[in-house]
Design a protein around this motif. Structure first.
Motif, PDB file in Angstrom:
ATOM      1  N   LYS A 264      43.344  43.502  40.249  1.00 48.84           N
ATOM      2  CA  LYS A 264      44.386  43.227  41.245  1.00 48.84           C
ATOM      3  C   LYS A 264      45.053  41.872  41.016  1.00 48.84           C
ATOM      4  CE  LYS A 264      41.879  45.891  44.786  1.00 48.84           C
ATOM      5  NZ  LYS A 264      41.057  45.716  45.993  1.00 48.84           N
ATOM      6  N   SER A 265      45.271  41.555  39.755  1.00 48.25           N
ATOM      7  CA  SER A 265      45.992  40.353  39.283  1.00 48.25           C
ATOM      8  C   SER A 265      45.247  39.058  39.599  1.00 48.25           C
ATOM      9  CB  SER A 265      47.401  40.281  39.892  1.00 48.25           C
ATOM     10  OG  SER A 265      47.334  39.807  41.233  1.00 48.25           O
ATOM     11  N   LYS A 266      43.930  39.206  39.902  1.00 51.58           N
ATOM     12  CA  LYS A 266      43.167  37.988  40.201  1.00 51.58           C
ATOM     13  C   LYS A 266      41.831  37.996  39.465  1.00 51.58           C
ATOM     14  CE  LYS A 266      45.059  37.904  44.927  1.00 51.58           C
ATOM     15  NZ  LYS A 266      46.246  37.198  44.427  1.00 51.58           N
ATOM     16  N   VAL A 267      41.179  36.819  39.478  1.00 52.37           N
ATOM     17  CA  VAL A 267      39.820  36.704  38.962  1.00 52.37           C
ATOM     18  C   VAL A 267      38.887  36.689  40.170  1.00 52.37           C
ATOM     19  CG1 VAL A 267      38.195  35.166  37.775  1.00 52.37           C
ATOM     20  CG2 VAL A 267      40.508  35.455  36.875  1.00 52.37           C
ATOM     21  N   ASP A 426      41.153  41.329  29.423  1.00 52.29           N
ATOM     22  CA  ASP A 426      41.038  41.497  30.888  1.00 52.29           C
ATOM     23  C   ASP A 426      41.839  40.388  31.585  1.00 52.29           C
ATOM     24  OD1 ASP A 426      38.979  43.565  30.701  1.00 52.29           O
ATOM     25  OD2 ASP A 426      37.745  41.940  29.894  1.00 52.29           O
ATOM     26  N   LEU A 427      41.755  39.201  30.990  1.00 48.97           N
ATOM     27  CA  LEU A 427      42.434  38.015  31.502  1.00 48.97           C
ATOM     28  C   LEU A 427      43.512  37.637  30.486  1.00 48.97           C
ATOM     29  CD1 LEU A 427      42.579  35.374  33.274  1.00 48.97           C
ATOM     30  CD2 LEU A 427      40.833  34.426  31.729  1.00 48.97           C
ATOM     31  N   PRO A 464      54.559  47.098  34.868  1.00 49.11           N
ATOM     32  CA  PRO A 464      53.469  47.975  35.344  1.00 49.11           C
ATOM     33  C   PRO A 464      52.178  47.825  34.543  1.00 49.11           C
ATOM     34  CG  PRO A 464      55.558  49.156  35.322  1.00 49.11           C
ATOM     35  CD  PRO A 464      55.829  47.793  34.711  1.00 49.11           C
ATOM     36  N   ALA A 465      52.291  47.745  33.225  1.00 47.10           N
ATOM     37  CA  ALA A 465      51.059  47.725  32.402  1.00 47.10           C
ATOM     38  C   ALA A 465      50.320  46.398  32.536  1.00 47.10           C
ATOM     39  CB  ALA A 465      51.425  47.953  30.943  1.00 47.10           C
ATOM     40  N   LEU A 466      51.031  45.366  33.065  1.00 44.14           N
ATOM     41  CA  LEU A 466      50.418  44.019  33.066  1.00 44.14           C
ATOM     42  C   LEU A 466      50.198  43.462  34.469  1.00 44.14           C
ATOM     43  CD1 LEU A 466      52.582  42.526  30.181  1.00 44.14           C
ATOM     44  CD2 LEU A 466      50.274  43.496  30.007  1.00 44.14           C
ATOM     45  N   LYS A 467      50.811  44.092  35.450  1.00 48.12           N
ATOM     46  CA  LYS A 467      50.868  43.424  36.767  1.00 48.12           C
ATOM     47  C   LYS A 467      49.504  43.269  37.433  1.00 48.12           C
ATOM     48  CE  LYS A 467      51.810  47.619  39.378  1.00 48.12           C
ATOM     49  NZ  LYS A 467      52.669  48.278  40.349  1.00 48.12           N
ATOM     50  N   ASN A 468      48.515  44.066  37.006  1.00 43.81           N
ATOM     51  CA  ASN A 468      47.192  43.922  37.637  1.00 43.81           C
ATOM     52  C   ASN A 468      46.267  42.962  36.907  1.00 43.81           C
ATOM     53  OD1 ASN A 468      47.455  45.503  39.929  1.00 43.81           O
ATOM     54  ND2 ASN A 468      47.296  47.362  38.690  1.00 43.81           N
ATOM     55  N   LYS A 469      46.770  42.418  35.787  1.00 42.66           N
ATOM     56  CA  LYS A 469      45.910  41.488  35.021  1.00 42.66           C
ATOM     57  C   LYS A 469      46.155  40.067  35.509  1.00 42.66           C
ATOM     58  CE  LYS A 469      45.497  44.421  30.999  1.00 42.66           C
ATOM     59  NZ  LYS A 469      44.588  44.467  29.837  1.00 42.66           N
ATOM     60  N   PRO A 470      45.100  39.286  35.753  1.00 42.81           N
ATOM     61  CA  PRO A 470      45.295  37.871  36.109  1.00 42.81           C
ATOM     62  C   PRO A 470      45.890  37.118  34.916  1.00 42.81           C
ATOM     63  CG  PRO A 470      42.967  38.350  35.781  1.00 42.81           C
ATOM     64  CD  PRO A 470      43.672  39.659  35.715  1.00 42.81           C
TER      65      PRO A 470
END
Ligand code: ADA
Length: 569
Positions: A264-267, A426-427, A464-470
């Motif tokens: 969810k775009s966070k660590v 992942d990050l 879309p492919a990147l928006k959930n990665k922190p």
């Protein structure tokens, strides 16, 4: 030497002391120079970077370190080297037992038994930048390539037959305090059941169990820890020991109950979103080179924490295990990466690829039980936009996941808009230097470039492919010469650097699309030599918030307000 694992059934000889030393400029083929042909007419401590000593400053060639170890006769041994540079070959009693071209990586070499009680250990070290011999370290890297036995050397006496080597401990469920343990025996015994006696913190006896050992000498079991065990975090760096006893010896590992995730775009640390505030740090000092004393490691962490850091990126190589111990104990999260710096020789050179995989695997295996490490990386600023390099990016991320499914995988990219490897991370880590490496040649304060660049990243990483990665800004910074003040407050002044860092930290802090920052860099560091240093006053990289002697610049006064503020992710 790292405090753990303690292999209490083995006799351990820590060889950190004064060794005999020989220097032979430019030995053409160090692989063939016999140990008894060196003239040991000097002394050198281990750990040390010999070319940090004035007598050898700037020299490139072949050296040899020699010491003698009193061991139990007719007993095999295993040598552990925590970090060396750049190329080494190891001899015991004049017989070669191994060589390595893996600067900074943890190494081990098996030593055959002998009837001798007093064993001669010679380690030949070559610090020349020779791509054929040491493809992992190239002359253009923006940090000095020291030579020496940078970190501890340990000789352990082995029992006959299989021996308990490591136990890797992974948190699998924080709430129910479950950990998965992977026991490693070396050499592997016959397959079968192995009874284990387990004690937590040397006082809680845990239920006895039997573990099935496979042909590779590995076995796994799960543990539920007592209710008093709380998670490790920077605020509460709680550590525990697991003492494992078996028919093949015993050992004590230290670990922390800790989960880390990217979603969810966070660590997420221990199930809660966090932000990472800190520095990139080279393991170096003008007096000690890459062979730092423990006190310097402690002071470096204390200085970073004094401005509110909770995070450090160990740029750009496997870290000193003592530093990782300290991060565990003092509460600093760590980004550890294998050695790389704008490498271009990816698919072109099979040996480069093989050594990249080898050093990355070794780094993860050695570091596995440090709760402070939250992510592993590789190939800093490599050609991550090149199809030719794609197989290596995939391979290195797979190696990390094979060895450790519990941490985030990342790599620092300097090609954000053309990068083709974000899927393996992942990050997402981005190195960027707006308002320092700038096209605006006549502007003494192009600071507005910073917000523009970050806005472009925010747009890029909303796909879309990147928006959930922190997204971590894994490098950003400006140079300042310690003590340089000038009414222009332009480039190289402490004021410009402070203005720069304030602008960068404010913009990153205020935009939670970024999970944090690792400022470049903690302290100034010696870098390459020759004409390239036209861009590096003093032949140092001067982007530290402290200078190389850890004297604070003005920038240290502006960081704290952002690193310690309450802005939640
Ligand atoms: C790159 C590199 C750093 C340092 C920095 C700089 O981002 O990863 O090691 O060289 O640039 O100072 O330019």
């Amino acid at each position: 030497m790292s405090a753990y694992p303690i292999r209490s059934s083995r006799q351990c000889h820590l060889l950190d002391r004064l060794w005999d030393f020989a220097w032979s400029e430019k030995v053409l083929a160090p692989e063939t120079k016999k140990p008894n042909s060196f003239n040991f007419n000097d002394r050198m401590p281990v750990p040390s970077a010999f070319d940090a000593f004035p007598k050898y400053a700037g020299k490139r060639g072949t050296a040899a370190y020699r010491t003698y170890v009193e061991v139990t006769p007719n007993t095999p041994g295993r040598l552990y080297l925590d970090g060396t540079g750049l190329w080494i070959k190891v001899y015991v009693d004049g017989i070669a037992i191994g060589e390595a071209a893996l600067p900074y990586a943890p190494l081990e070499f098996d030593v055959p038994a002998s009837s001798r009680k007093k064993r001669e250990l010679v380690i030949v070290v070559d610090n020349r930048l020779d791509f054929d011999r040491t493809p992992l370290f190239e002359p253009y890297f923006d940090f000095y390539a020291y030579g020496g036995l940078y970190r501890s050397v340990i000789w352990e006496e082995l029992p006959d037959g299989p021996s308990l080597e490591r136990t890797q401990i992974f948190t699998t469920n924080l709430k129910s305090r479950k950990v998965r343990c992977r026991v490693l025996l070396n050499p592997a015994p016959k397959k079968g059941k192995l009874p284990l006696t387990l004690t937590l913190d040397e006082k809680h006896a845990l239920p006895e169990l039997e573990v099935a050992i496979n042909a590779a000498g590995e076995g796994e079991f799960e543990l539920t820890l007592p209710a008093n065990v709380r998670p490790w975090s920077p605020e509460n760096p709680e550590l525990h020991t697991l003492h494992i006893k078996s028919a093949y010896g015993e050992l004590i590992e230290r670990f922390g109950l800790r989960t880390i995730e990217a979603k969810k775009s966070k660590v997420w640390l221990n199930g809660a979103p966090i932000r990472l505030w800190g520095y990139c740090r080279h393991d170096a000092h003008p007096q000690f080179g890459a062979g730092l004393p423990l006190a310097t490691l402690v002071q470096d962490i204390q200085l970073m924490q004094s401005v509110g850091s909770n995070f450090v990126r160990g740029a750009h190589y496997p870290q000193d295990p003592r530093f990782l111990d300290l991060c565990d104990e003092m509460g600093m999260m760590v980004f550890e990466e294998s050695l790389g710096w704008q490498n271009a020789h990816h698919a072109k050179n099979a040996r480069f690829t093989e050594l990249q995989v080898e050093q990355t695997r070794r780094m993860v295996r050695r570091s596995i039980n440090h709760p402070s490490i939250i992510c592993f990386g590789f190939l800093n600023e490599g050609v991550s936009d090149s199809k030719e390099a794609r197989p290596l990016y995939k391979r290195l991320s797979e190696v990390i996941r094979e060895e450790d499914p519990s941490r985030m995988v990342t790599y620092a990219s300097a090609r954000p808009f053309a990068d083709i490897n974000y899927d393996v991370a992942d990050l997402i880590s981005i190195n960027t230097y707006p308002a320092w490496y700038t096209e605006d040649f006549n502007n003494s304060h192009p600071l507005p470039e910073i917000s523009k660049k970050l806005a472009a990243f925010k747009k890029l990483f909303s796909k879309p492919a990147l928006k959930n990665k922190p997204v971590l800004i894994s490098e950003i910074g400006a140079g300042a010469l310690y003590g340089w003040k000038d009414p222009h407050n332009g480039f190289w002044t402490e004021q410009y650097q402070a203005d720069y860092i304030e602008e960068a930290c404010r913009r990153i802090h205020d935009d939670t699309r970024f999970c944090g920052v690792a400022l470049w860099q903690f302290c100034d560091g010696r870098t390459y030599v020759g004409s390239r240093t036209i861009a590096r006053p003093r032949a140092f990289n001067n982007k530290g918030s402290w200078d190389e002697y850890r004297r604070p610049k003005q920038a240290t006064k502006v960081v704290k307000q952002f690193f310690t503020s309450s802005k939640k992710p």
